[in-house]
Design an enzyme around this catalytic site. Structure first.
Site, mmCIF file in Angstrom:
data_model
loop_
_atom_site.group_PDB
_atom_site.id
_atom_site.type_symbol
_atom_site.label_atom_id
_atom_site.label_comp_id
_atom_site.label_asym_id
_atom_site.label_seq_id
_atom_site.Cartn_x
_atom_site.Cartn_y
_atom_site.Cartn_z
ATOM 1 N N SER A 147 32.425 48.622 30.945
ATOM 2 C CA SER A 147 33.355 47.502 30.746
ATOM 3 C C SER A 147 33.109 46.937 29.357
ATOM 4 C CB SER A 147 33.078 46.410 31.782
ATOM 5 O OG SER A 147 33.784 45.224 31.469
ATOM 6 N N TYR A 160 27.600 40.709 36.411
ATOM 7 C CA TYR A 160 28.525 41.817 36.130
ATOM 8 C C TYR A 160 28.252 42.406 34.734
ATOM 9 C CZ TYR A 160 33.012 44.263 35.538
ATOM 10 O OH TYR A 160 33.986 45.213 35.309
ATOM 11 N N LYS A 164 27.054 46.224 33.755
ATOM 12 C CA LYS A 164 27.858 47.126 32.920
ATOM 13 C C LYS A 164 27.124 47.504 31.630
ATOM 14 C CE LYS A 164 31.348 47.558 35.711
ATOM 15 N NZ LYS A 164 31.695 48.862 36.304
HETATM 16 N N1 LIG Z 1 40.211 45.582 35.937
HETATM 17 C C1 LIG Z 1 39.551 45.365 34.818
HETATM 18 O O1 LIG Z 1 39.977 44.559 33.962
HETATM 19 C C2 LIG Z 1 38.275 46.092 34.531
HETATM 20 C C3 LIG Z 1 37.717 45.952 33.249
HETATM 21 C C4 LIG Z 1 36.553 46.619 32.959
HETATM 22 C C5 LIG Z 1 35.948 47.444 33.901
HETATM 23 N N2 LIG Z 1 36.502 47.565 35.136
HETATM 24 C C6 LIG Z 1 35.804 48.443 36.078
HETATM 25 O O2 LIG Z 1 36.701 49.423 36.563
HETATM 26 C C7 LIG Z 1 36.297 49.836 37.870
HETATM 27 C C8 LIG Z 1 37.480 49.733 38.811
HETATM 28 O O3 LIG Z 1 37.907 48.387 38.848
HETATM 29 P P1 LIG Z 1 39.367 47.966 39.321
HETATM 30 O O4 LIG Z 1 39.824 46.886 38.412
HETATM 31 O O5 LIG Z 1 40.197 49.157 39.524
HETATM 32 O O6 LIG Z 1 38.997 47.286 40.722
HETATM 33 P P2 LIG Z 1 39.679 47.415 42.182
HETATM 34 O O7 LIG Z 1 39.020 46.355 42.999
HETATM 35 O O8 LIG Z 1 41.161 47.431 42.052
HETATM 36 O O9 LIG Z 1 39.210 48.843 42.652
HETATM 37 C C9 LIG Z 1 37.846 49.111 42.874
HETATM 38 C C10 LIG Z 1 37.717 50.070 44.035
HETATM 39 O O10 LIG Z 1 36.312 50.297 44.248
HETATM 40 C C11 LIG Z 1 36.098 50.320 45.623
HETATM 41 N N3 LIG Z 1 34.716 49.991 45.977
HETATM 42 C C12 LIG Z 1 34.126 48.770 46.015
HETATM 43 N N4 LIG Z 1 32.875 48.868 46.472
HETATM 44 C C13 LIG Z 1 32.671 50.196 46.743
HETATM 45 C C14 LIG Z 1 31.586 50.934 47.260
HETATM 46 N N5 LIG Z 1 30.431 50.337 47.606
HETATM 47 N N6 LIG Z 1 31.717 52.267 47.404
HETATM 48 C C15 LIG Z 1 32.882 52.889 47.058
HETATM 49 N N7 LIG Z 1 33.952 52.241 46.577
HETATM 50 C C16 LIG Z 1 33.840 50.908 46.433
HETATM 51 C C17 LIG Z 1 37.059 49.303 46.204
HETATM 52 O O11 LIG Z 1 37.302 49.535 47.586
HETATM 53 C C18 LIG Z 1 38.284 49.513 45.323
HETATM 54 O O12 LIG Z 1 39.205 50.423 45.897
HETATM 55 C C19 LIG Z 1 35.123 48.932 38.261
HETATM 56 O O13 LIG Z 1 33.907 49.592 37.988
HETATM 57 C C20 LIG Z 1 35.299 47.745 37.325
HETATM 58 O O14 LIG Z 1 34.085 47.075 37.091
HETATM 59 C C21 LIG Z 1 37.656 46.906 35.481
#
Ligand SMILES: NC(=O)c1ccc[n+]([C@@H]2O[C@H](COP(=O)([O-])OP(=O)(O)OC[C@H]3O[C@@H](n4cnc5c(N)ncnc54)[C@H](O)[C@@H]3O)[C@@H](O)[C@H]2O)c1
Length: 256
Positions: A147, A160, A164
């Protein structure tokens, strides 16, 4: 869309929703031989058809494997599911969580719960994939989900950001450990991407409009834009790239 992942078997964790879902569908659009979708449950948080249904409509073989990434044995079982397709070529350790209350006073329970998914879960997935890649003598690619919060700190996401930052360094350390076997390990570091996680984490949702205004491209990112970056890192087009934390943030961390 392209065939840069032709002949590659791709596994994506946390792929029911959001960025992981876009990575999995994107892998199919970029020509993957098979895509294994994993998550704790298959229902997309944002609604719509399950990820595997979307991938099937593209004519690409797919499986859903229920996996809680914080459990080492479940990661091992997930990787075993790739055997029917000849073994994993591209492992995407995407699953991650945020906390509703994160900051300097984050609780012990919340801190450990977050680390068990964002750090343990990423390491266990990468370890299991690397073991199978070595056994099959594959020059595989492992992509870890970092991230921008793992490169610059934010007081609203102390736990968080810590997790990351660990993911970005994990990619570098694993790149060194696995490079002699031809296995590449990189992190992708998204900026502000419009997903369920963003909208349902109050402090991040509130900050996102400010981030958008400071982003040179003046918009939030789309999950598919992370999917395309991951497809490139998974493909042979990035064959000399390992150990990086690739920012995909519309330029946000490049400006003051
Ligand atoms: N959305 C953003 O702005 C953003 C920015 C930087 C990084 N990220 C990273 O991207 C990744 C995905 O995030 P997102 O925004 O798509 O979130 P999201 O909540 O839409 O999707 C995350 C998915 O991970 C699954 N999950 C949660 N705990 C789990 C576990 N223990 N085992 C297996 N699956 C599990 C959830 O069920 C969900 O389907 C994450 O690692 C997040 O930290 C997101």
């Amino acid at each position: 869309m392209s065939d840069i992942l032709k002949d590659k078997v791709v596994i994506v964790t946390g792929a029911a929703s959001g960025i992981g879902r876009a990575i999995a569908i994107g892998a199919a659009q970029h020509g993957a031989k098979a895509v294994i979708v994993s998550d704790v449950v298959e229902t997309p948080k944002e609604g719509g058809e399950p990820t595997t249904t979307e991938i099937e409509t593209l004519g690409v073989p797919t499986r859903f494997v229920p996996t809680d990434v914080s459990k080492k044995a479940e990661n091992d079982a997930l990787i075993d599911a790739a055997t029917e397709f000849g073994g994993v070529d591209v492992m995407v350790c995407n699953a991650g969580i945020t906390l509703r209350a994160d900051g300097a006073d984050v609780t012990e329970d919340d801190f450990h719960r977050l680390m068990s998914v964002n750090l343990d879960g990423v390491l266990f997935g990468a370890q299991a994939a690397a073991r199978q890649m070595k056994a099959h003598e594959k020059a595989g690619s492992i992509v870890l989900m970092g991230s921008m919060g793992g490169i610059a700190g934010a007081g609203i996401t102390v736990a968080y950001s810590t997790s990351k930052g660990g993911v970005v360094l994990m990619a570098k350390a694993l790149a060194d450990a696995l490079g002699p076997d031809g296995i590449r390990v990189n992190a992708v570091c998204p900026g502000t991407i419009d997903t369920h996680l963003l909208r349902t984490t109050p402090a991040i949702a509130e900050a996102s409009e400010g981030f958008r205004k400071r982003t040179p491209l003046r918009r939030l990112g789309k999950p598919s834009e992370i999917g395309d970056a991951v497809a490139w890192l998974g493909s042979d087009l990035s064959s000399y790239v390992t150990g990086i934390g690739l920012l995909v943030d519309g330029g946000l961390l490049s400006v003051i």
